[in-house]
Write a protein that holds these residues in place. Structure first.
Motif, PDB file in Angstrom:
ATOM      1  N   ASP A 147      -9.518  -4.680  -7.751  1.00  0.00           N
ATOM      2  CA  ASP A 147      -8.150  -4.164  -7.850  1.00  0.00           C
ATOM      3  C   ASP A 147      -7.982  -3.206  -9.030  1.00  0.00           C
ATOM      4  OD1 ASP A 147      -7.396  -5.657  -5.648  1.00  0.00           O
ATOM      5  OD2 ASP A 147      -6.636  -7.341  -6.827  1.00  0.00           O
ATOM      6  N   LYS A 148      -8.594  -3.524 -10.161  1.00  0.00           N
ATOM      7  CA  LYS A 148      -8.462  -2.663 -11.343  1.00  0.00           C
ATOM      8  C   LYS A 148      -9.123  -1.310 -11.109  1.00  0.00           C
ATOM      9  CE  LYS A 148      -8.472  -6.628 -14.486  1.00  0.00           C
ATOM     10  NZ  LYS A 148      -9.285  -7.382 -15.470  1.00  0.00           N
ATOM     11  N   MET A 149     -10.260  -1.322 -10.429  1.00  0.00           N
ATOM     12  CA  MET A 149     -10.948  -0.072 -10.121  1.00  0.00           C
ATOM     13  C   MET A 149     -10.095   0.810  -9.204  1.00  0.00           C
ATOM     14  SD  MET A 149     -14.006  -0.235 -11.585  1.00  0.00           S
ATOM     15  CE  MET A 149     -14.764   1.107 -10.713  1.00  0.00           C
ATOM     16  N   ILE A 150      -9.507   0.177  -8.192  1.00  0.00           N
ATOM     17  CA  ILE A 150      -8.658   0.909  -7.239  1.00  0.00           C
ATOM     18  C   ILE A 150      -7.433   1.480  -7.941  1.00  0.00           C
ATOM     19  CG2 ILE A 150      -7.202   0.638  -5.195  1.00  0.00           C
ATOM     20  CD1 ILE A 150      -9.283  -1.480  -4.239  1.00  0.00           C
ATOM     21  N   LYS A 151      -6.823   0.675  -8.802  1.00  0.00           N
ATOM     22  CA  LYS A 151      -5.639   1.130  -9.540  1.00  0.00           C
ATOM     23  C   LYS A 151      -5.968   2.320 -10.440  1.00  0.00           C
ATOM     24  CE  LYS A 151      -2.058  -0.590 -12.706  1.00  0.00           C
ATOM     25  NZ  LYS A 151      -1.571  -1.771 -13.477  1.00  0.00           N
ATOM     26  N   GLU A 152      -7.105   2.258 -11.134  1.00  0.00           N
ATOM     27  CA  GLU A 152      -7.496   3.355 -12.013  1.00  0.00           C
ATOM     28  C   GLU A 152      -7.802   4.614 -11.216  1.00  0.00           C
ATOM     29  OE1 GLU A 152      -8.290   5.462 -15.486  1.00  0.00           O
ATOM     30  OE2 GLU A 152      -7.269   3.539 -15.175  1.00  0.00           O
ATOM     31  N   ALA A 153      -8.492   4.464 -10.081  1.00  0.00           N
ATOM     32  CA  ALA A 153      -8.804   5.622  -9.234  1.00  0.00           C
ATOM     33  C   ALA A 153      -7.525   6.277  -8.725  1.00  0.00           C
ATOM     34  CB  ALA A 153      -9.696   5.190  -8.069  1.00  0.00           C
ATOM     35  N   ASN A 154      -6.559   5.468  -8.288  1.00  0.00           N
ATOM     36  CA  ASN A 154      -5.289   6.015  -7.806  1.00  0.00           C
ATOM     37  C   ASN A 154      -4.532   6.710  -8.921  1.00  0.00           C
ATOM     38  OD1 ASN A 154      -5.784   5.048  -5.242  1.00  0.00           O
ATOM     39  ND2 ASN A 154      -4.596   3.159  -5.518  1.00  0.00           N
TER      40      ASN A 154
ATOM     41  N   SER B 275     -16.772  -5.127   8.489  1.00  0.00           N
ATOM     42  CA  SER B 275     -17.316  -6.476   8.430  1.00  0.00           C
ATOM     43  C   SER B 275     -16.962  -7.197   9.726  1.00  0.00           C
ATOM     44  CB  SER B 275     -16.734  -7.238   7.241  1.00  0.00           C
ATOM     45  OG  SER B 275     -15.448  -7.741   7.559  1.00  0.00           O
ATOM     46  N   PRO B 276     -17.542  -8.369   9.975  1.00  0.00           N
ATOM     47  CA  PRO B 276     -17.164  -9.138  11.177  1.00  0.00           C
ATOM     48  C   PRO B 276     -15.698  -9.559  11.179  1.00  0.00           C
ATOM     49  CG  PRO B 276     -19.240  -9.936  10.273  1.00  0.00           C
ATOM     50  CD  PRO B 276     -18.668  -8.989   9.269  1.00  0.00           C
ATOM     51  N   TRP B 277     -15.023  -9.472  10.015  1.00  0.00           N
ATOM     52  CA  TRP B 277     -13.634  -9.922   9.896  1.00  0.00           C
ATOM     53  C   TRP B 277     -12.671  -8.751   9.778  1.00  0.00           C
ATOM     54  CZ3 TRP B 277     -17.373 -10.837   6.042  1.00  0.00           C
ATOM     55  CH2 TRP B 277     -18.274 -11.859   6.391  1.00  0.00           C
ATOM     56  N   GLY B 278     -13.195  -7.547  10.030  1.00  0.00           N
ATOM     57  CA  GLY B 278     -12.395  -6.347   9.904  1.00  0.00           C
ATOM     58  C   GLY B 278     -12.735  -5.586   8.632  1.00  0.00           C
ATOM     59  N   GLU B 279     -12.064  -4.464   8.427  1.00  0.00           N
ATOM     60  CA  GLU B 279     -12.339  -3.633   7.255  1.00  0.00           C
ATOM     61  C   GLU B 279     -11.824  -4.320   5.986  1.00  0.00           C
ATOM     62  OE1 GLU B 279     -10.360  -0.016   8.392  1.00  0.00           O
ATOM     63  OE2 GLU B 279     -12.250   0.886   9.080  1.00  0.00           O
ATOM     64  N   GLY B 280     -12.652  -4.249   4.940  1.00  0.00           N
ATOM     65  CA  GLY B 280     -12.250  -4.883   3.685  1.00  0.00           C
ATOM     66  C   GLY B 280     -13.274  -4.660   2.594  1.00  0.00           C
ATOM     67  N   ARG B 281     -13.241  -5.534   1.609  1.00  0.00           N
ATOM     68  CA  ARG B 281     -14.143  -5.426   0.468  1.00  0.00           C
ATOM     69  C   ARG B 281     -14.404  -6.817  -0.097  1.00  0.00           C
ATOM     70  NH1 ARG B 281     -10.672  -5.509  -4.142  1.00  0.00           N
ATOM     71  NH2 ARG B 281      -8.498  -5.083  -3.583  1.00  0.00           N
ATOM     72  N   PRO B 282     -15.467  -6.969  -0.877  1.00  0.00           N
ATOM     73  CA  PRO B 282     -15.789  -8.314  -1.381  1.00  0.00           C
ATOM     74  C   PRO B 282     -14.816  -8.790  -2.446  1.00  0.00           C
ATOM     75  CG  PRO B 282     -17.322  -6.678  -2.257  1.00  0.00           C
ATOM     76  CD  PRO B 282     -16.484  -5.978  -1.238  1.00  0.00           C
ATOM     77  N   GLY B 283     -14.649 -10.114  -2.510  1.00  0.00           N
ATOM     78  CA  GLY B 283     -13.957 -10.707  -3.642  1.00  0.00           C
ATOM     79  C   GLY B 283     -14.848 -10.638  -4.877  1.00  0.00           C
ATOM     80  N   TRP B 284     -14.259 -10.922  -6.032  1.00  0.00           N
ATOM     81  CA  TRP B 284     -15.004 -10.781  -7.287  1.00  0.00           C
ATOM     82  C   TRP B 284     -16.110 -11.812  -7.410  1.00  0.00           C
ATOM     83  CZ3 TRP B 284     -13.121 -13.160 -12.426  1.00  0.00           C
ATOM     84  CH2 TRP B 284     -14.004 -12.828 -13.458  1.00  0.00           C
TER      85      TRP B 284
END
Length: 468
Positions: free
Chosen positions: A72-79, A199-208
Motif C-alpha cells: 500500500d505504501k508503494m502504491i501511495k507513493e507512486a500515485n 491469479s486463480p482468485w482474480g487480479e491482485g497482489r501478494p500480502g506482506w
C-alpha cells in the motif's frame, strides 16, 4: 561456544547450525518507498555485525534479505509522484545500496524482490488453500490463524486477546470477508488503478507476510538457521511467517529467532516513519562521518534500545578516535621497529582476542567485546610509547585491532593520504622545528588544523590524522 537468545524460547541456546560450518540466515529487508532511517539502519547494522562475527568464527554465511517492492505504501507513493510502483522501487533500492555502502554494510548474498517471485507466492498460497489453512473470499485470500495450533507463541500472546484486538482494528468490509477476526491476508484483490497480477482468485497482489515465507524458504530451504528483524516484526509479521511456512511444509521453519531493539529519540519514543520523528541515513551521512555513524549503531548490544542523539553520536566519535589514534600511533612505530620477537606482548594480545570471543559468544555482546577492544587500545598505547618495539609484536597488535573492529564494520586502514600541498606544509613544519623556528612551526600547525589536519609530535617523528 556461541549462544544465541532465541525469541521463540526466550532463552539463550547453544548455536548448532543445520550444516556444519555453514549458516543460512534471513533478515527482513525494507519496504522501498523512501530512504532508510536510523531505525532501519540499526537492524541492518546489527545483523551485518552478527554475520561478520559468524564469518570471523569461520562459518560460511548465506545471507538473504528481501525488498518489499509492492504494498500500500508503494502504491501511495507512486500515485503521489505520478510514476509506476517499479520506478519508485528502483530509485529507493539504488539509494539503499548507496546508503548501506556508506556505513560499510556488506551486501546480502541475495536481495530478492517480491515482484520477482509472484508465481512462487501464488503456488505457496495454493498449497495453503489445498491443506485447509487458507480460503478465498471475494478475490482476497486469508489464512486461518486459529487452525495453526502454535499461533501466538513467538510473541507470547494469547489467541483470545488477539481476537479481541483484531476486532477493534479491522473495518466492517474486511470483517465481513473474514471467517475469524485474527485471520490475515495472503493475497489482496486489486483495486481500480492498482498494480496487479493474474491469479486463480482474480487480479491482485501478494500480502506482506507471505513474501518473506516464500523467499526465505526458496533460497534457504524449508528449515534454516537464523531469522532476524526488528522487535516490531515479532507480531504480526514473524508470527504469520511461522504459521504460513510450517503449515505448508510440516517442518520447523527457523531454529533461532533474533530481534533487535528499537532506536529511540527524545522522551524514549520509538523512531519510525509513521511518527514522523525519523532521520534518514541518506541525509545523515552527508553531515556525519559514516564510520562514526556505523560505530554508534554497532556498539550497543543488538537487543537493547539505542538512543539517538547528537551527544551519543559525539561520544561514539570520541571513542572511535581513541581507537584510531592508538592504531595509527602503533602503526607509525613500524618505521623503527626491531626485527625481533616479543612473545609476552603476543601472548597478551592473544589473551585479549580470546576474551573478546568469550564476550561475543554470549549472544553477540558487543558492549563487553568493546571492553576487550579498549584493552587492545591500552596495550597499543603502552607498547608504542616504549623506546624499542619488536616488529612482530607491533604487527600482531595491529592485526588484532583491525580484525576485531572490522566485526563492528570499522576499517582502521581507511586513513586518506595527504594531498601534495598539505604534505609539503607538514615537511616545512618539520624543518622549522628542526631549525628551532617555533613561530613558523606554530603558524603551520594552526594552518593545518584549520584544514582539518591534526599533527602529533612523537619521539619517532610527526604523525597526523584527519579531524573527523
Amino acid at each position: 561456544m556461541l549462544k544465541i537468545f532465541n525469541t521463540l524460547t526466550r532463552e539463550k541456546e547453544e548455536f548448532k547450525p543445520i550444516t556444519p560450518n555453514q549458516v543460512n540466515m534471513y533478515v527482513c529487508g525494507p519496504t522501498v518507498y523512501n530512504y532508510i532511517h536510523i531505525g532501519n539502519a540499526r537492524s541492518i547494522v546489527a545483523f551485518d555485525t552478527v554475520r561478520r562475527y559468524l564469518e570471523f568464527l569461520g562459518y560460511k554465511v548465506k545471507f538473504v534479505s528481501n525488498f518489499t517492492d509492492v504494498d500500500d505504501k508503494m502504491i501511495k507513493e507512486a500515485n503521489r509522484e505520478g510514476i509506476t510502483v517499479p520506478e519508485v522501487a528502483d530509485r529507493f533500492i539504488k539509494a539503499f545500496y548507496e546508503d548501506i555502502a556508506a556505513i560499510n554494510v556488506q551486501k546480502a548474498t541475495i536481495n530478492p524482490r517480491a515482484t520477482d517471485n509472484i508465481q512462487d507466492i501464488i503456488d505457496f498460497v495454493k498449497v495453503l488453500i489445498d491443506k485447509g489453512y487458507a480460503y478465498e473470499s471475494d478475490g482476497d485470500v486469508f489464512y486461518r490463524a486459529r487452525k495453526f495450533k502454535h499461533y501466538g507463541e513467538l510473541s507470547d500472546q494469547n489467541i483470545d486477546q488477539l481476537v479481541e484486538g483484531a476486532s477493534e482494528h479491522i473495518g466492517e468490509a474486511e470483517f465481513d470477508k473474514k471467517q475469524d477476526p485474527i485471520d490475515f491476508v495472503l493475497w489482496k484483490k486489486a483495486k481500480p488503478g492498482e498494480i496487479k497480477w493474474d491469479s486463480p482468485w482474480g487480479e491482485g497482489r501478494p500480502g506482506w507476510h507471505i513474501e518473506c515465507s516464500v523467499m526465505s524458504t526458496k533460497y534457504l530451504g524449508e528449515t534454516f538457521d537464523i531469522h532476524g528483524g526488528g522487535q516490531d516484526l515479532e507480531f504480526p509479521h514473524h508470527e504469520n511467517e511461522i504459521a504460513q511456512s510450517e503449515a505448508k511444509t510440516g517442518k520447523k521453519f527457523v531454529n533461532y529467532w533474533m530481534h533487535n531493539g528499537f532506536v529511540t529519540v527524545e522522551n524514549n519514543e520509538k523512531m519510525s516513519k509513521s511518527l514522523g520523528n525519523f532521520v534518514t541515513v541518506h541525509d545523515l551521512v552527508r553531515k556525519t562521518n559514516p564510520q562514526v555513524l556505523r560505530f554508534f549503531l554497532s556498539s550497543t548490544h543488538y537487543r537493547r534500545p539505542l538512543e539517538y542523539s547528537q551527544a551519543n553520536l559525539q561520544k561514539a566519535a570520541d571513542n572511535l578516535d581513541k581507537i584510531k589514534t592508538a592504531y595509527n600511533n602503533l602503526k607509525f612505530r613500524l618505521d623503527d621497529a626491531k626485527d625481533t620477537d616479543d612473545e609476552e606482548i603476543v601472548t597478551q594480545t592473544q589473551d585479549i582476542i580470546e576474551d573478546f570471543k568469550t564476550a561475543m559468544n554470549d549472544d553477540f555482546n558487543v558492549q563487553n567485546g568493546l571492553t576487550e577492544i579498549f584493552n587492545l587500545v591500552s596495550l597499543a598505547n603502552n607498547y608504542s610509547s616504549r623506546d624499542t618495539v619488536a616488529k612482530n609484536a607491533v604487527n600482531v597488535i595491529l592485526k588484532a585491532m583491525a580484525d576485531l573492529t572490522s566485526i563492528l564494520g570499522i576499517n582502521l586502514d581507511s586513513q586518506q593520504d595527504l594531498s601534495e600541498e598539505i604534505q609539503q606544509m607538514v615537511d616545512q613544519r618539520d624543518q622549522a622545528r628542526a631549525n628551532k623556528d617555533f613561530a613558523t612551526s606554530d603558524k603551520l600547525r594552526d594552518q593545518l588544523k584549520d584544514m582539518g589536519v591534526i599533527l602529533e609530535d612523537t619521539p619517532q617523528g610527526t604523525r597526523w590524522h584527519i579531524n573527523d
